[in-house]
Design an enzyme around this catalytic site. Structure first.
Site, PDB file in Angstrom:
ATOM      1  N   GLU A   1     -27.803  11.750  -5.194  1.00  0.00           N
ATOM      2  CA  GLU A   1     -28.503  12.545  -4.187  1.00  0.00           C
ATOM      3  C   GLU A   1     -28.760  13.969  -4.645  1.00  0.00           C
ATOM      4  O   GLU A   1     -29.732  14.602  -4.222  1.00  0.00           O
ATOM      5  CB  GLU A   1     -27.704  12.503  -2.882  1.00  0.00           C
TER       6      GLU A   1
ATOM      7  N   ARG B   1     -18.003  14.765 -14.964  1.00  0.00           N
ATOM      8  CA  ARG B   1     -18.061  13.866 -16.118  1.00  0.00           C
ATOM      9  C   ARG B   1     -19.186  12.850 -15.925  1.00  0.00           C
ATOM     10  O   ARG B   1     -19.263  12.187 -14.896  1.00  0.00           O
ATOM     11  CB  ARG B   1     -16.723  13.134 -16.254  1.00  0.00           C
TER      12      ARG B   1
ATOM     13  N   LYS C   1     -27.558   7.513 -20.198  1.00  0.00           N
ATOM     14  CA  LYS C   1     -28.875   6.909 -19.964  1.00  0.00           C
ATOM     15  C   LYS C   1     -29.102   6.636 -18.478  1.00  0.00           C
ATOM     16  O   LYS C   1     -30.135   7.011 -17.921  1.00  0.00           O
ATOM     17  CB  LYS C   1     -29.019   5.612 -20.763  1.00  0.00           C
TER      18      LYS C   1
END
Length: 735
Positions: free
Chosen positions: A701, A624, A629
């Site tokens: 990451e 999710r 943005k």
């Protein structure tokens, strides 16, 4: 309903940052402040034979010069939670260039800097080990890696059998150099003692861990220490652990009985807070002519310090990304005269997937098979090591959508076949993955009788958007506007949260915020339905919705009342609730990872060998997405870093003296705006009920993983020359 999770909300802290209102560690105003400056060794190995501090001690404004000869007693720490295990200022031994051998404290920064130049040090110099080849000749195999959490050696099947079954073999060695984090904000510490109580402003990714560690160092209760870090200008792992400069600052402040601020210089960031170690990776891939893997062997070699064991876990992704009946991964370590390496964005995966995805590309050419098709034929439908099902996995969809957006079907597979004028054009791709981890976290929600909401947790925002996404989670659960919610973080006076790293914050703290908000909501709901004066009296909880700061009947939204009305009628008392991210019920075993696919186009100058990335497409399945943005920004940032890793980044160390030669942002190259192409990022929608309560996986990451491999593969497609040593620079292409 007030649905704000997932929306592209602007950063709630954005205005403070662009107007200078966000105070970072070195900005904190403290009265009677003094300044610390480090004294560092200028040799890589040996002993201090003479240390003359008298002139410095008598210099204007100097309050103290502290070295191993006069340092107060304090407890030493070891690697994790310490950044390294080398005892601080305990003897005359030198193990690496830049080792802290003292600290000067003065009334002004300039006085401290000048006095530090007056300290005269003489050494008995010994021959350091700097070269990775020499180090590995004396190397060894570690038993465990990644903070001792994982065995170093992973294997299944029979490698010899896999080799005999292989009709095509790829056996190559891939190298990555030393790389440094280079966050925008250098590390700093500001220490203020009041009797036996310490306030520590520190550039840390872990205020709670810092509090616990400093308490042990000075043998005082943790509750006597308050650690504050409300804003971070990047961290990427170099601010995750407790490094010597933090301890020295606190010790010096106690010694001079004044607040002390110590800010590392950019050059000191290269010797004081770790780095990604160089890796040498030996990879063997075997496959049938039909493109099915028969063996994967991945041996990772890297260096560590003389006093710690740190292995860059390059094979972690290899152990789970592709289905293969025979696998063997292991590590070799060698020690050189340097400080201890540390975690750097996608530790293990970033370097490891460069090697693996380069080898997969080489295998695809050997098989004359499309690189995507090779990966699809070896897709792991379950976790290879355990057989556990994935909590969710959209890697196939990432390949498909990425290929469509990029236009992969128009690729001519022959190396050197695509060009544009004097430039060769290459297309490459790679897979991406990163674990979806979470650590114990707590949060607190307070609903004020004014209708305002305060959410608190001692987590961090490294610039990733934590302030914003936690505000969104609380606002949606409580059914209020974003403007009604304030989120506080970065202070040990707040509910405990884990280290911000390993892409765990959204999942760990986000789930705790969700739980705390749910508990607060349930409290105010119970008040309303138990109150005979409430229009919601005796309503069933499942009949009530929360929207626009009100509790409303779902089948008749005109009936209800606001938080303010409920609390005012009950004496104006605020509602407080805490929550954590602990699972309330035992879940079946699932393998939890994020996945993605990266596609790049490069342009290579035929004459100069200069490589430019012209465009990039990244498609990811990462659970999710809390804010479209900020998530997109995260991915663009990681991809940009991957461009730097592939083409530019390389810490250069003197082979004779162990001195870092490019310890600045002029000589250590990272991408600037003109180096960054058009980057398209998309997320495959995933609903994952198993990964955590919020369904999030973490993306910080994942975004760097696979990028360097995709670029290397594109360079080969453009030129027909395989570069296996990062960074890919013109001299390597022109050899």
């Amino acid at each position: 309903m007030n649905k704000v999770i997932g929306k592209p909300i602007n950063r709630v802290d954005g205005k403070l940052k662009v107007t200078g209102g966000a105070r970072y560690t070195a900005d904190m105003p403290v009265e009677n402040l003094t300044y610390g400056v480090l004294i560092e060794s200028t040799i890589a190995k040996g002993k201090i034979t003479k240390l003359e501090t008298t002139v410095a001690e008598n210099a204007p404004g100097v309050l103290a010069v502290i070295t191993h000869r006069n340092v107060p007693k304090f407890n030493q720490i070891t690697f994790f939670p310490g950044g390294q295990s080398l005892p601080i200022l305990q003897n005359e031994n030198i193990y690496y260039q830049g080792q802290h051998i003292g600290i000067v404290v003065a009334k002004t920064l300039e006085q401290a800097q000048y006095a530090a130049t007056l300290v005269k040090v003489e050494y008995k110099i010994e021959q350091p080990i700097i070269d990775i080849d020499t180090a590995l000749q004396q190397g060894y195999k570690p038993e465990r890696i990644f903070l001792d959490m994982l065995p170093a050696h992973s294997f299944w099947g029979d490698i010899n059998s896999g080799r005999s079954q292989a009709e095509v073999l790829v056996e190559q060695t891939y190298n990555t150099p030393v790389e440094h984090h280079n966050p925008m904000e250098p590390s700093a510490t500001l220490a203020v003692w009041e009797d036996d109580r310490l306030t520590l402003y520190d550039t840390t990714q872990a205020v709670s861990l810092t509090q616990e560690t400093i308490a042990k160092v000075f043998d005082i209760p943790p509750e006597n220490i308050r650690v504050i870090c409300q804003y971070l200008g990047g961290g990427f792992g170099c601010k995750a652990l407790i490094w010597p400069h933090t301890i020295l600052t606190a010790m010096a402040a106690r010694y001079v009985q004044h607040p002390v601020k110590l800010a590392l210089t950019r050059a000191q960031m290269y010797t004081s807070v770790g780095y990604r170690p160089p890796t040498r990776q030996h990879l063997t891939l075997g496959a049938t002519k039909a493109g099915k893997l028969t063996l994967i062997k991945h041996i990772g070699e890297n260096i560590t310090s003389p006093f710690d064991e740190f292995a860059e876990a390059v094979a972690m992704a290899t152990n789970m990304i592709y289905a293969c009946p025979n696998l063997d991964t292991n590590y070799n370590l060698g020690s050189i005269n340097t400080s201890t390496p540390t975690f750097m964005r996608a530790p293990g995966e970033a370097a490891g997937m460069f090697a693996l995805e380069s080898a997969m590309d080489e295998l695809s050419y050997a098989l004359e098979l499309d690189p995507i098709e090779l990966r699809l034929r070896n897709h792991a439908d379950v976790a290879p090591a355990t057989g556990h099902p994935w909590s969710s996995k959209s890697l196939k969809e990432c390949y498909q959508r990425g290929a469509e957006i990029f236009g992969w079907k128009h690729r001519n597979p022959k190396p050197g076949s695509m060009s544009d004028g004097e430039s060769l054009i290459g297309w490459g791709m790679a897979s991406a993955t990163f674990p979806a981890n979470s650590w114990p976290a707590t949060a607190k929600v307070t609903i004020y009788n004014s209708g305002k909401i305060l959410v608190e947790s001692a987590t961090h925002d490294l610039g990733t958007g934590t302030y914003t996404v936690m505000t969104q989670v609380a606002a949606e659960v409580l059914g209020v506007s974003l403007e009604q919610v304030e989120f506080k973080l970065g202070d040990t006076n707040l509910p405990k949260a884990p280290l911000t790293g390993n892409s765990t914050t959204a999942s760990s703290v986000g789930s705790a915020v969700q739980a705390a908000a749910m508990n607060a909501r349930n409290k105010i709901l119970e008040i309303a339905i138990s109150d005979s004066d409430s229009p919601l009296y005796q309503a069933k909880p499942e009949e009530i919705i929360f929207d626009s700061g009100k509790l409303l009947l779902q089948n008749n939204p005109t009936v209800g009342e606001s938080y303010q009305e409920i609390l005012t009628r009950h004496g104006g008392e605020n509602i407080e609730a805490v929550g954590d991210n602990a699972s309330k019920q035992k879940q079946p075993e699932y393998a939890k990872h994020s996945f993605g696919a990266v596609f790049v186009e490069v342009q290579v100058d035929r004459l100069l060998g200069e490589v430019r990335v012209k465009r990039c497409v990244g498609v990811y399945g990462a659970g999710r997405i809390l804010n479209a943005k900020t998530a997109r920004s995260q991915m663009i940032g990681g991809i940009t870093w991957g461009i730097g890793m592939a083409l530019m980044e390389h810490t250069v160390m003197s082979p004779n003296y162990g001195r870092i030669l490019n310890h600045n942002l002029s000589d250590y190259l990272i991408p600037v705006q003109l180096d960054v192409p058009d980057i398209q990022v998309q997320f495959v929608e995933e609903e994952d009920p198993y990964v955590n309560a919020l369904g999030t996986k973490g993306i910080g990451e994942l975004s760097i993983v696979g990028v360097a491999g995709a670029i290397a593969n594109a360079v080969y497609h453009a030129t027909g020359k395989r570069i296996r040593d990062l960074p890919i620079t013109p001299d390597k292409l022109l050899e």
